[in-house]
Design a protein around this motif. Sequence first.
Motif, PDB file in Angstrom:
ATOM      1  N   ALA A  37       0.835  -1.208   0.000  1.00  0.00           N
ATOM      2  CA  ALA A  37       0.000   0.000   0.000  1.00  0.00           C
ATOM      3  C   ALA A  37       0.867   1.254   0.000  1.00  0.00           C
ATOM      4  CB  ALA A  37      -0.924  -0.007   1.216  1.00  0.00           C
ATOM      5  N   ARG A  38       1.963   1.203   0.749  1.00  0.00           N
ATOM      6  CA  ARG A  38       2.859   2.362   0.810  1.00  0.00           C
ATOM      7  C   ARG A  38       3.575   2.582  -0.520  1.00  0.00           C
ATOM      8  NH1 ARG A  38       8.075   3.821   2.561  1.00  0.00           N
ATOM      9  NH2 ARG A  38       8.125   5.744   3.785  1.00  0.00           N
ATOM     10  N   ALA A  39       3.724   1.517  -1.320  1.00  0.00           N
ATOM     11  CA  ALA A  39       4.392   1.630  -2.619  1.00  0.00           C
ATOM     12  C   ALA A  39       3.630   2.540  -3.578  1.00  0.00           C
ATOM     13  CB  ALA A  39       4.571   0.253  -3.239  1.00  0.00           C
ATOM     14  N   ALA A  40       2.371   2.826  -3.261  1.00  0.00           N
ATOM     15  CA  ALA A  40       1.590   3.735  -4.104  1.00  0.00           C
ATOM     16  C   ALA A  40       2.074   5.173  -3.975  1.00  0.00           C
ATOM     17  CB  ALA A  40       0.109   3.638  -3.741  1.00  0.00           C
ATOM     18  N   THR A  41       2.678   5.504  -2.841  1.00  0.00           N
ATOM     19  CA  THR A  41       3.142   6.881  -2.611  1.00  0.00           C
ATOM     20  C   THR A  41       4.661   6.975  -2.476  1.00  0.00           C
ATOM     21  OG1 THR A  41       2.781   6.567  -0.229  1.00  0.00           O
ATOM     22  CG2 THR A  41       0.999   7.586  -1.509  1.00  0.00           C
ATOM     23  N   HIS A  42       5.325   5.854  -2.360  1.00  0.00           N
ATOM     24  CA  HIS A  42       6.782   5.826  -2.271  1.00  0.00           C
ATOM     25  C   HIS A  42       7.317   4.886  -3.347  1.00  0.00           C
ATOM     26  CE1 HIS A  42       5.566   7.290   1.671  1.00  0.00           C
ATOM     27  NE2 HIS A  42       6.791   7.766   1.840  1.00  0.00           N
ATOM     28  N   GLU A  43       8.283   5.367  -4.093  1.00  0.00           N
ATOM     29  CA  GLU A  43       8.839   4.563  -5.187  1.00  0.00           C
ATOM     30  C   GLU A  43       9.296   3.203  -4.666  1.00  0.00           C
ATOM     31  OE1 GLU A  43       9.273   3.970  -8.980  1.00  0.00           O
ATOM     32  OE2 GLU A  43       8.991   6.061  -8.366  1.00  0.00           O
ATOM     33  N   PRO A  44       8.829   2.104  -5.251  1.00  0.00           N
ATOM     34  CA  PRO A  44       9.308   0.792  -4.797  1.00  0.00           C
ATOM     35  C   PRO A  44      10.728   0.538  -5.289  1.00  0.00           C
ATOM     36  CG  PRO A  44       7.800   0.527  -6.632  1.00  0.00           C
ATOM     37  CD  PRO A  44       7.795   1.986  -6.298  1.00  0.00           C
ATOM     38  N   PHE A  45      11.466  -0.216  -4.517  1.00  0.00           N
ATOM     39  CA  PHE A  45      12.786  -0.683  -4.930  1.00  0.00           C
ATOM     40  C   PHE A  45      12.868  -2.151  -4.535  1.00  0.00           C
ATOM     41  CE2 PHE A  45      17.293  -1.604  -4.453  1.00  0.00           C
ATOM     42  CZ  PHE A  45      17.828  -1.048  -5.615  1.00  0.00           C
ATOM     43  N   VAL A  46      13.054  -3.031  -5.520  1.00  0.00           N
ATOM     44  CA  VAL A  46      12.905  -4.464  -5.287  1.00  0.00           C
ATOM     45  C   VAL A  46      14.135  -5.230  -5.744  1.00  0.00           C
ATOM     46  CG1 VAL A  46      11.478  -6.493  -5.731  1.00  0.00           C
ATOM     47  CG2 VAL A  46      10.411  -4.227  -5.602  1.00  0.00           C
ATOM     48  N   ILE A  47      14.589  -6.110  -4.889  1.00  0.00           N
ATOM     49  CA  ILE A  47      15.629  -7.077  -5.219  1.00  0.00           C
ATOM     50  C   ILE A  47      15.112  -8.457  -4.836  1.00  0.00           C
ATOM     51  CG2 ILE A  47      17.944  -7.924  -4.654  1.00  0.00           C
ATOM     52  CD1 ILE A  47      18.832  -5.096  -4.172  1.00  0.00           C
ATOM     53  N   VAL A  48      15.294  -9.419  -5.715  1.00  0.00           N
ATOM     54  CA  VAL A  48      14.999 -10.810  -5.350  1.00  0.00           C
ATOM     55  C   VAL A  48      16.326 -11.528  -5.150  1.00  0.00           C
ATOM     56  CG1 VAL A  48      12.763 -10.918  -6.481  1.00  0.00           C
ATOM     57  CG2 VAL A  48      14.808 -11.505  -7.781  1.00  0.00           C
ATOM     58  N   ILE A  49      16.424 -12.286  -4.092  1.00  0.00           N
ATOM     59  CA  ILE A  49      17.655 -12.993  -3.773  1.00  0.00           C
ATOM     60  C   ILE A  49      17.877 -14.129  -4.774  1.00  0.00           C
ATOM     61  CG2 ILE A  49      16.629 -14.722  -2.252  1.00  0.00           C
ATOM     62  CD1 ILE A  49      18.959 -14.351  -0.349  1.00  0.00           C
ATOM     63  N   PRO A  50      19.100 -14.334  -5.256  1.00  0.00           N
ATOM     64  CA  PRO A  50      19.361 -15.598  -5.948  1.00  0.00           C
ATOM     65  C   PRO A  50      19.180 -16.723  -4.931  1.00  0.00           C
ATOM     66  CG  PRO A  50      21.091 -13.986  -6.400  1.00  0.00           C
ATOM     67  CD  PRO A  50      20.262 -13.440  -5.273  1.00  0.00           C
TER      68      PRO A  50
END
Length: 919
Positions: A37-50
């Motif tokens: 929900a917060r990603a709607a107002t704050h730019e998401p930054f995503v990393i998926v672990i190998p």
Amino acid sequence: MTSPDPNSLPSTYDAASTEAAWYPRWTEHGVFTADPARAATHEPFVIVIPPPNVTAVLHMGHGLNNTVQDVLIRWRRMAGDEALWVPGTDHAGIATQNVVEKQLAAEGQTRFDLGRDAFVQRVAQFVDKTGGEILNQLKSIGASADWTRTAYTFSPELSRAVRETFVRLFEDGLVYKGHRVIHWCPRCGTSLSDEEAEFTETNGKLYHLRYALADDPSQGIVVATTRPETMLGDVAVAVNPDDERYQALIGKEVVLPLNGVRIPIIGDSYTDPSFGSGAVKITPAHDPNDFEVGKRHGLAMPVIIDAEGIVREVDGAAGRVPAELNGLDRFAARKAIVALLEAAGALVKVENHQHSVRHCYRCDTVVEPRLSDQWFVRMQPLADKALAALRTGELRILPERWEAVYVNWLEGIRDWNISRQIWWGHRVPVWYCNAACGQGPIASRTDVTACPSCGGSVRQDEDVLDTWFSSWLWPFSTLGWPDDTPDLRAFYPGDVLVTAPEILFFWVARMVMSGCWFMGKAPFHTVYLHGTVRDMQHRKMSKSLGNGIDPLDVVRLYGADALRWTMVAGLGLGVDVMLDPTDLEKSFAPGRNFCTKLWNIGRFLLSRVGSDPVASLTTLDPAVLTAADHWILERLDVAIADCDAALGPARPANLTTWTDAERYRGLRLSEYAEAARRFVWNELADWYLESIKPRLATPGPDREVARAVLAHAFDGALRLLQPIVPFITEELWQKLPQTPPNAFIAQAAWPVARGHVTGQAIGSGAVFEQAREAVQAIRQVRAEYNVQPGAWVDVVLVAPAAAQGGLRAMLETIGSLARARVTLADVNPGGASAQVLLSGGIEVVVPLAGMIDLDKEKQRLQTELSQLEKQLTALEGRLANEGFVAKAPPAVVEAERAKAADWRSRADQLRGKLQALGA
């Protein structure tokens, strides 16, 4: 959380107790948990672990890889992004099955003794144990992953995504069952993909064999092969139709020497006339290239090596294997066949031959090409989209040299063999009717219990899917796909994928393909391929070589922060990390020493700041700030800018593609570490803190200003360092008087340059910079003339009138830091002195009379100059000799010229010193 007494900090940093205390508090307070929900107002930054395989504990490669990911995710979390680092583990089909089968072997059993269901249950129990251990180990090195979203490739949720993928591709005609030569591991008992059958340079043999013509045994044709054991399955000899040597033989037959089978000579452009004899034996069932030739010419495909690597008549090979060879291992058969050929006069010659031989990537067994029925994915349509993602700028790969490798692989891609003949993994979701009703394979998202055509019984395909078939979905299956979940909407596509180059094809490129195909977008915009951890002999660390380092041993000895700092500070972009497994103390001294220094700086600084509240810089009138205050705040701004530039843009400026200017920016993590270290160590501790000691010792308004600036600067330093060394920075940050209650540095804001806040232009600290240069110059003179550390010296600063006002306010500071009695002057006072010219036309003059024995110093300098001039004359004479310059290697000549230039410079310095002494 702020301690009332900063002096309560122990004299020695205790990493073990600090790390044990902080990590549970971070997780308890949800510091690492992302909110869609917060990603709607704050730019998401995503990393998926190998996802690490569940076969064993962490190794130093995991330590490096996960530290890099954690640095990036902590940076973006502080920068205000809604940061999500998805953790999890991989069921690792072949690798995990191998481990459990070895355990069973030690118990005197095989998987067949247990049966499929019991064996799968045994593996699942093993995975439950090791998977949990791996996740706890990641926590021990400080990994700030969102553990509420921990994923597993064999979980019911991700297994559903695997089935959905298979069925969709089947329905689209991109999954099919094919009969062709594949890579087979006799040890693992399964097929392998091209990427799993790794090439190894091998010193082998090239055997030249004579096949006699069937109608005229006095004539024959010579073929060259590295695998004479496959000759029993030969069905033709191929020559290039344009090769004049053999054109007359095309259409004739030869006889195989050991079994008497007659085979034709065919013309095919596949044959290279320049290799060996120019004639090639064709064994379609045991060579992928021969298989294609066999298909073109409609040749038989007899199989003479079974699944265990044993030579025998397997399929369509009746009468081809002599009794004395039947049942031999393939390599034993090779020796026996060579001996028999030699005895029969059919072995023409044997040559040493270096060539690449494929090995199983899991057990290192030599792979056997084998004709088999397998499931494949048509890769070209998927590869086209993955190529487009790079070429349009949607995707970037760092270091950029790997982009060409990525493109080359995708442009030459072959269909992917996805079926494995093992028991541990996702069962191929295909069923077959047991009746002869004509129903073809049934691919289904749910289990099939009856034939949809005749209602009869069905059986499921025995094979399981390649483990990479589940992990290529990782960036979106972990977010709830194929359902349209809040996580999927908020956090796909992700941002950065951090991994090692060796799985660029296994995993990275396939994730790009699946993301583009199923989601319409690449799963990340940046692929960061870090270097490899190697020993001092440049060998990759591995269990088999016995040169590995257990990261948990390092954590126990020196702490997680020491491990993390060592990894990051030595990590140039794409550069390997060198560590000595025989000397952990030496290897991790950089991290241990940095943490010790940071702790000592923090203790000393906090003891000077005290625990009373400090004023916010936003409340201070810029006019009350001294030159030193302005200087350290400017240096903090520079450090922030340098860290930002090294870390780079978090994402493309337009959120969809990288511009040419942005394409190779950022992710210089060693430069980021050095910028942060330089500020806290060299600038804050060595200069600013030392310069304001008198102010901190004197109660009054100026002391409060100094306290505020010092606390602010240290706060900024700790925030810059937090992504690399999160434990020690948290411990120190909690002691700052301005730290709010119930706050964590892991959630504090990333520092922002504040030049505009005070209204002061950058450069307000120039006066202190001039003073600092003067102190350095005086210290240099003291060192050159061996002045005793405790002795005071006289110094004259000669400065333009415009600079004197600012310098006059700094004379006491300069004198205190340089142990000097400093005065200002308009002109050089003359006399024997050491002189150093600074920026801005300022000159440091240190009178030498009374400080040293002038006559003795003149004599020493004159002797040194005379000796140097004598050597220089000889060197210049050699360089003037045309014979020397013409005959000597160019590198030697250049080295001599560089030496001459250095000696001339040194001679000029000595003359300058003698002139300053009045000589």
